[in-house]
Design an enzyme around this catalytic site. Sequence first.
Site, PDB file in Angstrom:
ATOM      1  N   LYS A  28       0.846  -1.197   0.000  1.00  0.00           N
ATOM      2  CA  LYS A  28       0.000   0.000   0.000  1.00  0.00           C
ATOM      3  C   LYS A  28       0.884   1.249   0.000  1.00  0.00           C
ATOM      4  CE  LYS A  28      -1.927   2.529   3.315  1.00  0.00           C
ATOM      5  NZ  LYS A  28      -1.853   3.875   2.708  1.00  0.00           N
TER       6      LYS A  28
ATOM      7  N   GLY B 179       7.030   4.586   8.365  1.00  0.00           N
ATOM      8  CA  GLY B 179       6.145   5.730   8.566  1.00  0.00           C
ATOM      9  C   GLY B 179       6.397   6.345   9.925  1.00  0.00           C
ATOM     10  N   SER B 180       5.374   6.967  10.481  1.00  0.00           N
ATOM     11  CA  SER B 180       5.571   7.664  11.749  1.00  0.00           C
ATOM     12  C   SER B 180       5.667   6.669  12.908  1.00  0.00           C
ATOM     13  CB  SER B 180       4.425   8.626  12.012  1.00  0.00           C
ATOM     14  OG  SER B 180       3.269   7.892  12.382  1.00  0.00           O
ATOM     15  N   THR B 181       6.395   7.094  13.936  1.00  0.00           N
ATOM     16  CA  THR B 181       6.562   6.250  15.124  1.00  0.00           C
ATOM     17  C   THR B 181       5.218   5.942  15.776  1.00  0.00           C
ATOM     18  OG1 THR B 181       8.783   7.073  15.498  1.00  0.00           O
ATOM     19  CG2 THR B 181       7.662   6.120  17.389  1.00  0.00           C
TER      20      THR B 181
ATOM     21  N   GLY C 111       3.531   3.259  13.855  1.00  0.00           N
ATOM     22  CA  GLY C 111       4.312   2.041  14.014  1.00  0.00           C
ATOM     23  C   GLY C 111       4.028   1.351  15.334  1.00  0.00           C
TER      24      GLY C 111
ATOM     25  N   GLU D  77      10.234   0.852  10.211  1.00  0.00           N
ATOM     26  CA  GLU D  77      11.232   1.883   9.982  1.00  0.00           C
ATOM     27  C   GLU D  77      10.506   3.188  10.259  1.00  0.00           C
ATOM     28  OE1 GLU D  77      13.249   3.942   6.863  1.00  0.00           O
ATOM     29  OE2 GLU D  77      13.361   4.474   8.967  1.00  0.00           O
TER      30      GLU D  77
ATOM     31  N   CYS E 126      13.294  10.590   7.212  1.00  0.00           N
ATOM     32  CA  CYS E 126      13.273  10.026   8.567  1.00  0.00           C
ATOM     33  C   CYS E 126      14.623  10.155   9.244  1.00  0.00           C
ATOM     34  CB  CYS E 126      12.852   8.565   8.516  1.00  0.00           C
ATOM     35  SG  CYS E 126      13.629   7.663   7.173  1.00  0.00           S
TER      36      CYS E 126
ATOM     37  N   GLU F  75       9.931  15.193  16.232  1.00  0.00           N
ATOM     38  CA  GLU F  75      10.277  15.152  14.812  1.00  0.00           C
ATOM     39  C   GLU F  75       9.340  16.083  14.052  1.00  0.00           C
ATOM     40  OE1 GLU F  75       9.510  11.493  12.745  1.00  0.00           O
ATOM     41  OE2 GLU F  75      11.233  11.776  11.429  1.00  0.00           O
TER      42      GLU F  75
END
Lengths: 320, 520, 279
Positions: free
Chosen positions: B227, B279-281, B284, B299, B333, B430
């Site tokens: 995706k 993607g974003s923490t 995740g 990641e 990132c 971030e």
Amino acid sequence: MPAIKIKVPGGGKISFSHYPIDMVGTIERAGSFAKRSIKNSSKLYALNLAVSMTDLTTLEGADTPGKVKQLCGKAITPVPPCLFNEINTTGKNIHIPHTAAICVYPELVKVASHALKGSGVEIAAVSTAFPSGQLDLKLKLKDVQACIRDGATEIDMVIDRGAFLRGDYQKVFDEIVAVKDICEDRAHLKVILETGELKTFDKVRLASMMAMEAGADFIKTSTGKVPSAANMPVTLVMLQAIWDFYQEKGIKIGMKPAGGIRTAKQAIAYLVMVNETLGEDWMNPKMFRFGASSLLNDLLRQIFKQHTGQYYYKDIFSMD
Amino acid sequence: MALKKKTTKKKTTKVKTKSKSKTVSKKTTSSSKNSKSNKEFKLSKDFTYDPAPESTSVVKIKKRNELFINGKFVKPISGKYFKTYNPATGSVLCELAEANDKDIDYAAKSARRAYENVWSKCSGQDRAKYLFRIARILQERAREFAVLETIDGGKPIKESRDIDIPLAAAHFFYYAGWADKLDYAFPGNKVKPVGVCGQIIPWNFPLLMAAWKLAPALAAGNTVVLKPAETTSLTALLLAEVLQEAELPDGVVNIVTGAGKTGVAIVSHKEFDKLAFTGSTDVGKIIAKNAPLKKLTLELGGKSANIIYEDAAIDQAIEGVINGIYFNQGHVCCAGSRVLVEESIQKEFLKKLQKRMSTLRVGNPLDKNTDIGAINSKEQLETIKRLVKTGQKEGGAFFSPEIDLPTKGYFHKPCYFEGVSSSSTVARVEIFGPVATIMSFRTPDEAIAKANDTPYGLAAGIWSEKGSKVHKTAGQLKAGVIWANTYNKFDPCSPFGGYFESGFGREGGRHGLFPYVELS
Amino acid sequence: MKVNKTIKLYIGGKLTRTESGRSFAILDKNSKHYAHVCHGSRKDFRNAVDLSISAAVNWSSQTAFLRSQILYRMAEMMESKKSEFCNVLTETTNLTKEKAEIEVKEAINHLVYYSGFCDKYQQILGAVNPVSGPFHNFTTAESVGVVTLVTDNTTKFSKLIEDISVIILSGNSVVTLIMPKLAAILAPLSEVLATSDLPSGVVNLISCYYEELSSFVSTHREVRSVSFQRSSIEEYAKFKSEGMDNMKRVVGNFDDKKDSLFKISQFLEYKTVWHPIGI
């Protein structure tokens, strides 16, 4: 490497400390300038500027007064007048500037001086036992004297690379000071570092700072007589030295890459680099020059392409 | 100390306002204190580089795009579509299909069928040949992909053309070479693929992230449902055409578009033997919490430190800082968003940084002279602005250069905060934009401690010309990727991934195969 | 009326005749005249070594990625000339059409396989070594430079291609001595090499007789590495011992381990570097 201390005239010492330069990063940054895409009016501006910055050069053992006279003619009017008429009849009014200077061996300075009288084109003489510089200082200074006497308005001297590479920096420095003394107010001094023999960026940086401290009006990359001449990365190192010197001392020193610049595309990349490293005060022939010969015709070809949409064949602009 | 004046046209004597040259150098040193020039850097007003836009004629964007499942483009079961925009102009580009859980089910089952019947029976050499074909076609259609990437995501054409697309092709090339050599990657082991993988990728390097995910998975013999991010799906869909041209067997790769809900459908579907997410923490963590027993690689984000020691090559370190945080609008990132500079050189460093920032060009991503393109979406621009406001409220000097900004579209100037504390928001959160936070340190120990003071651990930069210091620092930094005297360098053979909350697992290199194989 | 192709040597990226002016005839399957092939001489070999030394410096400084692209391109070029290769093999060796097709397919597969190894062998053969002390210690595998590849009359075409691939993928250049039975393959092979962006001098092909050149090659001081792919162990022993004057690395057909990584490692030297770790 410990700091280098140089005695200066009038007593006292100045020291040069090690300024680290990373080669890979320098080459990368130098490469980014060539990626700028310069089009249309910006391109025309740059091409004309480059013509006005050219030191049209002939440095052959076989040079004769005849050759130099023809070159001077080209420096004054780079484009044959009949070609102009061809374009100006279409309503455009194009003006191509004369080149900044002619660059010749000492023997031909008189001829050049006579041919360029009143034209506004400077006469640069390569001097001090160009290109090797391997000669007694007294004789090198006589060389400079003779050039100026014959009418040179600019002196392109070479540094003693042998002395530099064996660590005799005092000698290198003193020689530049001595030549500058002779030039006084009569001729402006370009100091050729011969970067192709210095090899590393660290050494080029040191030589640049030394030359500027010693009184250079311009620092120049090469004689054009060794295989490795000017390139973007080594020029960038020298431009950055000039900027740092300016920040420290408030004095603007000029820069001249010489040798290996053959196409308009390359010249434009250099101008982008000067613009983004030193800024507008260096974007003129008083502060930046191209040491070149075949570059001029490619610049003219590109200028005509911009105006007419057509590529003329190179030789129509006359060889010299 | 005034400048040397020179008259042009006539060969008159040069007028120098310096006194006699006999004491040249002495004069220069003593007279610098009286310098009248302000020594400011200004770009030429005449040499402005006219716009140099890349032509878009090479790209054809379909008004309505479908899902790519089982080797064909198919309509979404719900019949729903959503719009995608060009962030440089804010205008609508086209419609994308919204995949729901039924579409995901169809995709997952197609991938399973392809795995059982075709791909797991395919020899390593044949898998290699498919991947080589894909790499080659990407190289041939490189211009098309680069322009599309820029239009869809807003990154400068210079970057998509010179970095994203070539690296994506190189990734397929590299992993093609592993497909028939897995016994060498894991000597002494029997190597099997994991099976069917669900992969979700972000919007900052759309095609490159697709390559990072697909190449190792396919090389190891897995099949995939991928995706792409909802704001940047077009190059992934164009990649689907490439897969068709390469005659990749149906169902080996399926590409499903959609937003958060589609992602949830993938993450919760039982068919997947393994999930991969970049993607974003925050997201995740949600994925990991909801699928603790699934094979997973993440990641995630980072707040990487770029350490500038006093013995660094300053001019190149400046380039490294610029590349580290302003490349790709800071949507990276591993961006070097915290710049730690040794206090003894801070003043000179900032002066040079400001000078360099004034030469950056923010503008139309399709302009070949643009350095910093569009912020990927309206939402992201709002996030960045909000965090910048917070930073300004929390104190600390703020700098942004005087450069032009386009009036339409989503754009932000490169900028930095200086002198903020390690606990301030802009030093910890971030931002994912062209905003750097600059802090100082006095000793190497302090630098290392500050650099490690973050829940993240993705990347770090070290600038020093002293080799032993570089090695010592690298050994003590808690980061998965360390760049010494360079920054943001990527290569398919170099493993990439983070420590701690920047995720786990590595992509690239031999290590990038680990997540996609089962060893016995 | 057919225009017959002249088969030349391939040295330094150019198709040249042997400087000795000699040639020998190749017969086809029916013992009819097929073509004249250059009878390579010592001077040809010497020239090839000279050119391949500078070629190796250039080739080894390219990125592994570029080398893998070029080897893959060689596969592409060979694929497009598949029928020509098959015809040459069918006509000049004792292979049937089917066997020849298998040989050529194998050869192409070797090129694809080894192209994928260029940027990987370092990750397996290299190492970071945990020495006892504050030192960063790493081992890299470097290419040796110029390798001479000595073949036999019985050498199979696919094996020839494999032997060349394992040598050049790491940055070595190769001077290949091809024996009369396989010499006709020089024509299509040199054409593949010339059209694959392979820098000149990286692969050189010389058709010759082993007996004439063996001692010259074995005692040539600029030859440091030899891939001895002949079947006689006596020849191998003699060649190897003659080569010990300059410590030639002579690898033969007789080693136990024959896997692909081992083959690659035979043309590498390991370099280990130490660097202190400290502020």
